[in-house]
Design a protein around this motif. Structure first.
Motif: not given
Lengths: 211, 211
Positions: B79, B83, B1, A70, A65, B43-44, A68, B81, B67-71, A43, B38
């Motif tokens: 997997d 934004v 992403l 970009d 965090q 861009t996000s 982000t 990620v 916030f950016t969520f990942d995991g 992560t 994306l």
DNA sequence: CCAAAAGTGTTGGGGCTACACCCATGT
DNA sequence: ACATGGGTGTAGCCCCAACACTTTTGG
């Protein structure tokens, strides 16, 4: 996908961030924030923590965090997305990894010119920090385990960039019930010894507005 | 992403978010937030804006990164990620795109059970919104161009989840100098007509703490 | 005339700001 | 003795919360 980490510490009454000196292009020889690519299955948070552990000896760092970043203009090599984190430590407790691959980590003032868009990241982190010390106990992550009231106040003053009244600060902060006396006194200065304090809880505390 | 977007609107005195009904696995037939991958070179933020424009007719939407969520546990396919962004609109001004590929966009209460980790994203957005209406003028993005004082107050009450005193609210809000009378009156109810107001500035304003 | 929302002031208390002097120690 | 930071109390002001009645319209 990368991470960049803003590790804050207060050094010589100045708010500083951990920097490295880049060993490769682009920005060879310039200061930048530590950071890097995510490993497989990692992560962004773990990646940021790992980066810090490589540069310093720190364990159990408070990290959160930030934002982000970009856009194709932030790195000449191409289109990178970076999840930025901020973290805190007591400057005195830091032991740097001085192996060459650590790229000479050091704490420099937050105004230092950095490569990439890293000044933008630092500015964002500083404004978040300024806000957050007013309604949380995060400042404990910048302080040693035991500290005097004056030191606490000076840390607030450094971050906020303004002088605070000693009596009012003490009253306000004491009423929050976040810290307690350790029983130890700080002696050695040519002045009256100072009571030492510690934070009651090691956990993150969110206050309902105060400053 | 990927990006996910929390578009807020107030509908029937309830805080709602824009949802879609998924047309493919996983979570086929369940509600989720709008979002997606994306595009190349995007861009996000642009991606989030584009997603909203596909579902609704809105242009010039206020949008901000959350916030950016990942995991690896957030999507069974692997997997990802994401934004997350949040945005705001006046419910009455929305025209939905009803083509099948828009996946039936609709506003549902923020408590609605959603697929993936989208309830976590919504909860985060709601807490950010609750904080932010107390020190910014973002509420204007939820209101129509003209509104009555009572409507403004009710929006605050819906978001904060508590009743506010009419006189105190009016005094406090008026002292901020953010809104002005349009000169129009709202008639038609079986009561005294209400003055209508509009925000002075269309720009984002950050206040120095108030509520 | 009745129902319904619109609109308006005052008072008391708590918290903030501003401000100055004595204390304990080292040299 | 003096220099240095350590530590303490009060008074005024401002802001906030609590609170109830009159006004204007439609039906």
């Amino acid at each position: 996908l990368t991470t960049d980490v803003v590790l804050f510490a207060i050094k010589d009454s100045e708010l500083c961030v951990l920097t490295i000196t880049r060993a490769t292009e682009p920005y060879l020889g310039k200061y930048t924030l530590p950071g890097g690519f995510l490993h497989a299955g990692e992560t962004s948070r773990n990646s940021a923590t790992r980066v810090l552990q490589q540069k310093t000896s720190l364990d159990n760092i408070y990290i959160e965090q930030l934002f982000t970043f970009d856009g194709s203009d932030r790195d000449p090599r191409g289109d990178f997305v970076s999840v930025a984190y901020m973290a805190f430590c007591d400057y005195k407790s830091i032991v740097f990894d001085i192996s060459p691959k650590s790229q000479n980590p050091e704490f420099l003032p937050t105004e230092t010119k950095l490569g990439f868009d890293h000044n933008e990241i630092v500015d964002y982190a500083v404004s978040r920090l300024k806000n957050k010390i007013e309604y949380t106990n995060i400042i404990k992550n910048l302080l040693p385990a035991e500290f005097t009231f004056l030191q606490l106040q000076q840390y607030y003053e450094v971050i906020l960039g303004e002088k605070l009244d000693k009596r009012n600060f003490r009253k306000k902060f004491m009423s929050l019930d976040l810290i307690e006396k350790t029983g130890n006194m700080l002696t050695g200065g040519k002045q009256r010894p100072a009571e030492m304090y510690k934070f009651r809880s090691q956990d993150f505390v969110q206050l309902r507005r105060w400053f």
